[in-house]
Write an enzyme that holds these catalytic residues in place. Structure first.
Site, mmCIF file in Angstrom:
data_model
loop_
_atom_site.group_PDB
_atom_site.id
_atom_site.type_symbol
_atom_site.label_atom_id
_atom_site.label_comp_id
_atom_site.label_asym_id
_atom_site.label_seq_id
_atom_site.Cartn_x
_atom_site.Cartn_y
_atom_site.Cartn_z
ATOM 1 N N ARG A 78 0.857 -1.193 0.000
ATOM 2 C CA ARG A 78 0.000 0.000 0.000
ATOM 3 C C ARG A 78 0.893 1.242 0.000
ATOM 4 N NH1 ARG A 78 -2.249 3.053 4.638
ATOM 5 N NH2 ARG A 78 -3.801 4.424 3.716
ATOM 6 N N HIS A 122 -2.801 11.017 0.833
ATOM 7 C CA HIS A 122 -2.230 10.771 2.169
ATOM 8 C C HIS A 122 -1.568 12.094 2.600
ATOM 9 C CE1 HIS A 122 -0.588 7.420 4.966
ATOM 10 N NE2 HIS A 122 -0.293 8.577 5.541
ATOM 11 N N GLU A 167 -6.966 8.545 6.552
ATOM 12 C CA GLU A 167 -7.143 9.176 7.860
ATOM 13 C C GLU A 167 -7.588 10.636 7.811
ATOM 14 O OE1 GLU A 167 -3.782 8.609 10.393
ATOM 15 O OE2 GLU A 167 -3.876 6.441 10.292
ATOM 16 N N ASN A 292 -6.880 1.777 10.064
ATOM 17 C CA ASN A 292 -5.554 1.948 10.641
ATOM 18 C C ASN A 292 -5.720 1.934 12.154
ATOM 19 O OD1 ASN A 292 -4.833 2.365 8.014
ATOM 20 N ND2 ASN A 292 -4.248 4.513 8.257
ATOM 21 N N TYR A 294 -3.607 1.836 15.895
ATOM 22 C CA TYR A 294 -2.343 1.926 16.628
ATOM 23 C C TYR A 294 -2.513 1.723 18.134
ATOM 24 C CZ TYR A 294 -0.091 3.423 12.371
ATOM 25 O OH TYR A 294 0.409 3.448 11.097
ATOM 26 N N GLU A 352 -3.104 -0.121 8.161
ATOM 27 C CA GLU A 352 -1.891 0.255 8.897
ATOM 28 C C GLU A 352 -2.002 -0.278 10.312
ATOM 29 O OE1 GLU A 352 -0.791 4.435 9.059
ATOM 30 O OE2 GLU A 352 -1.321 4.691 6.945
HETATM 31 C C1 BGC Z 1 -0.445 7.652 9.242
HETATM 32 C C2 BGC Z 1 1.003 7.451 8.893
HETATM 33 C C3 BGC Z 1 1.850 7.643 10.133
HETATM 34 C C4 BGC Z 1 1.460 6.597 11.136
HETATM 35 C C5 BGC Z 1 2.234 6.624 12.440
HETATM 36 C C6 BGC Z 1 -0.839 7.155 10.582
HETATM 37 O O1 BGC Z 1 -1.450 8.177 11.291
HETATM 38 O O2 BGC Z 1 -1.284 7.253 8.206
HETATM 39 O O3 BGC Z 1 1.333 8.308 7.860
HETATM 40 O O4 BGC Z 1 3.212 7.620 9.872
HETATM 41 O O5 BGC Z 1 0.108 6.685 11.443
HETATM 42 O O6 BGC Z 1 1.991 7.801 13.132
#
Ligand code: BGC
Length: 450
Positions: A78, A122, A167, A292, A294, A352
């Site tokens: 991607r 992006h 995002e 995405n 995290y 992501e």
């Molecule tokens: C984004 C990336 C970024 C990653 C880590 C996401 O918010 O799509 O571009 O590097 O998280 O922060």
């Protein structure tokens, strides 16, 4: 019976990057400047004064980088397209040399048997469009559709999976509300307008795809689940606001054709009455949604937090990454099941997921040991598997990121890569996480078994 983490046949294993974070040479071959080019060159905006001028030099080293993907065993990659490389003024004139770069990249990927997944936006908006109001100008929906159409016509034969936006929350929160990201505005009056126009543009891009494309198109959201710090009424309400603001503000107009009521509560007089017809544009049929993921946030009421009146609470005895994010894999399973419950059975990709942990600037071993990152990957892949077992239609996973890169305004100070990059020499070195990921891919997930 012991648990096995075998993933369904056809589950796609990939990795992700984005244009400004890796390409370098942002003005080469007739490209126009983007808002990130301007932002990065404004003193004080970037940690360490870093810029995307060179980044990972991927614009020139893309062939070698595709070899890195092949060595990993990736089935999908991607990446994003820099709008201003293709349309230097954002609309109108097409810069053939910019377009050719993406054609070469896609050819190279296909030759190595790696399926391209192209994101149209992006964050690197052409500066020329920012000069015309950027995401605050309603015309941007048409500008975006014009650009999208150029890309579909050029590449739809070979790119079979497209995303409109990456995002949108980060664009509006960082770019228009708090100003830490390009274009660096700080206005609660602008943020909802930018958000709305992003979703109108995404809808217009999907409409253009239905006229010109034959494969799949979707949109990518960052979803961060919110959990209440206590069961007090105030904390529960703050948690609902935080969730509406970050998650539903974007997915709702795209998939339900409306906004959650908490947004008016948050923005007050800054929340506009949007024309009802706009939701016909925002709500288009998508072929998939990219998620995405995290971290999560545990939320408490906080009068001083503008404009949300909610703030995150740090959890004791938990691992936090270098970007200050709690490692909380259950949040990924919760996110996927919540998404299905609220929006129905849409095919999902994890577009992501990854972690920044400290790695030295120079890698001295042939494989750099990064146990915390490996552990993060292991736990989150298990969490994806749990969601699939609970009945969520997750079709693939793209690790963030293929290699260390420019972490936006944090510059090169945060490393998310499967490959380490020595930014002084551009040498790439696999991390132990890359080796582990290859085992997972080769075993369809059973390398995760305990
Ligand atoms: C984004 C990336 C970024 C990653 C880590 C996401 O918010 O799509 O571009 O590097 O998280 O922060």
């Amino acid at each position: 019976m012991t648990q096995t983490y075998r993933f369904p046949d056809g589950f796609l294993w990939g990795a992700a990057t984005s244009a400004y974070q890796i390409e370098g040479s942002p003005l080469a071959d007739g490209a126009g400047p983007s808002i990130w080019e301007r932002f990065a060159h404004t003193p004080g905006m970037m940690v360490g004064g870093d810029t995307g001028d060179v980044a990972c030099d991927h614009y020139r080293r893309y062939k070698d980088d595709v070899q890195l993907m092949k060595a990993l065993g990736l089935q999908g990659y991607r990446f994003s397209i820099a709008w201003a490389r293709v349309l230097p003024e954002g609309t109108g004139r097409v810069n053939q040399k910019g377009l050719d770069f993406y054609k070469r990249l896609v050819d190279e990927l296909l030759e190595q048997g790696i399926a391209p997944n192209a994101t149209l936006f992006h964050w690197d908006l052409p500066a020329a469009l920012d000069d015309r109001g950027g995401w605050l100008n309603r015309d941007i929906a048409h500008w975006f559709a014009e650009y999208a159409e150029v890309m579909f016509k050029a590449l739809d034969g070979r790119v079979q999976r497209w995303s409109t936006l990456n995002e949108p929350w980060v664009v509006t929160d960082g770019g228009y509300l708090h100003g830490a990201l390009a274009p660096g505005h700080r206005s609660k009056y602008e943020a909802p307008i930018a958000a709305h126009n992003l979703m109108r543009a995404s809808g217009a891009g999907i409409q253009a795809y239905r006229a010109h494309g034959k494969h799949e198109i979707g949109v990518v959201f960052n979803i961060e689940p919110k959990y209440p710090h206590s069961q007090s009424e105030q904390d529960l309400a703050a948690t609902r606001r935080a969730h509406a603001y970050m998650n539903e503000q974007f997915a709702d107009p795209a998939l339900l054709g409306s906004y959650p009521p908490e947004l008016k509560e948050i923005f007050g007089d800054a929340w506009p009455e949007f024309p009802a017809d706009d939701f016909k544009l925002t709500q288009q049929k998508v072929d998939f949604v990219g998620i995405n993921y995290y971290t999560r946030a545990v939320v408490k009421h906080d009068e001083n937090q503008y404009p949300l009146k909610a703030s995150p609470v740090r959890q004791p005895n938990k691992t936090y990454t270098e970007t200050g994010w709690e490692v909380f894999e259950q949040g990924l399973t919760d996110t996927l099941t919540w998404f299905k419950d609220r929006y129905g059975d849409i095919p999902l990709y994890i577009t992501e997921n990854g972690s920044a942990f400290y790695d030295p600037p120079v890698a001295e071993a042939a494989v750099l040991d990064d146990p915390l990152r490996t552990n993060y990957l292991r736990k989150h892949l298990k969490a994806v598997h749990d969601a699939i077992q609970a009945g969520v239609d997750v079709r693939g996973y793209y690790a963030w990121s293929l290699m260390d890169n420019l972490e936006w305004s944090l510059g090169f100070s945060k490393r998310f890569g499967l490959y380490h990059v020595d930014f002084a020499t551009q040498k790439r070195t696999p991390k132990a996480t890359a080796r582990f990921y290859t085992q997972v891919i080769e075993s369809h997930g059973t390398a995760l078994d305990d």
